[in-house]
Design a protein around this motif. Sequence first.
Motif, PDB file in Angstrom:
ATOM      1  N   SER A  93       3.726 -30.882  -0.323  1.00 49.91           N
ATOM      2  CA  SER A  93       2.989 -32.100   0.010  1.00 49.91           C
ATOM      3  C   SER A  93       3.874 -33.339   0.020  1.00 49.91           C
ATOM      4  O   SER A  93       3.368 -34.464  -0.009  1.00 49.91           O
ATOM      5  N   ARG A  97       0.769 -35.261   2.231  1.00 51.46           N
ATOM      6  CA  ARG A  97      -0.047 -34.262   1.545  1.00 51.46           C
ATOM      7  C   ARG A  97      -0.689 -33.313   2.548  1.00 51.46           C
ATOM      8  O   ARG A  97      -1.132 -33.702   3.620  1.00 51.46           O
ATOM      9  N   VAL A  98      -0.739 -32.036   2.179  1.00 51.55           N
ATOM     10  CA  VAL A  98      -1.420 -31.026   2.985  1.00 51.55           C
ATOM     11  C   VAL A  98      -2.474 -30.356   2.113  1.00 51.55           C
ATOM     12  O   VAL A  98      -2.404 -30.389   0.888  1.00 51.55           O
TER      13      VAL A  98
END
Length: 253
Positions: A93, A97-98
């Motif tokens: 991230s 961010r994922v």
Amino acid sequence: MSALIQAQGLTILRPGGHETVLQDVDFRIAPGEIVTVVGPNGSGKSSLVRALLGHMPLAAGRVTRRAGLRIGYVPQRMQLDTTIPMTVRRFLSLPRRVSDDMAAQTLVRTGVGGMQSRQLTHLSGGQFQRVLLARALLHDPHLLVLDEPTQGLDQPGIVAFYTLIEDVRRQTGAAVLMVSHDLLVVMRASDRVICLNGHVCCEGTPQHVSTAPEYRALFGTGAEGTLALYRHRHDHDHDQGAPCSRASSAGAR
């Protein structure tokens, strides 16, 4: 199809401007193509990649990138501060961010599924390279750039990593630009090879380059036989580079 990145007459000087790193280099990579750049130490391989990515000034020439081009990058080496805790999940991230699902799916794709909670410092060399590859794939790149991605891996690890790259290209359709010194396996995963030694010594299909006198002058007469063991077979066509036209002016440095 039009090139994702194209360079014309690219010339790069070392800091201070008194020594040429690369002279009059032309380059292009098409969608879905795997191109590998090889050459001895100091031949300008990493400088070419940095120039293509816009991270190095040009003394001459120009680089054109397709509008909206998304690039995933796996660096040559990454230094980790062992005093700072960093899990694989947190690393994925950075800087953007994922989601947990996206992180998990991408780790599975690169063969390190279920390692979200592992500390980066506890990963093997091969596992860390696969995590770096997962990070590069998170935002669906059109082009994946790998700069000496297998440094520090043993021979089975090198072969496994390049097999993974072939699988990634097949699954995602992304083009792949690799810088490599792994002559024993580079042909397996390449549609086209560019041999550098301050300029383009020779360029073309793996079979063409492996038999070129300019290539053999740099890597020895035994290189042709070992590379032939790893010839890559595929059922798609790419715009191939021109045959060797300029002789190398220097041996391995």
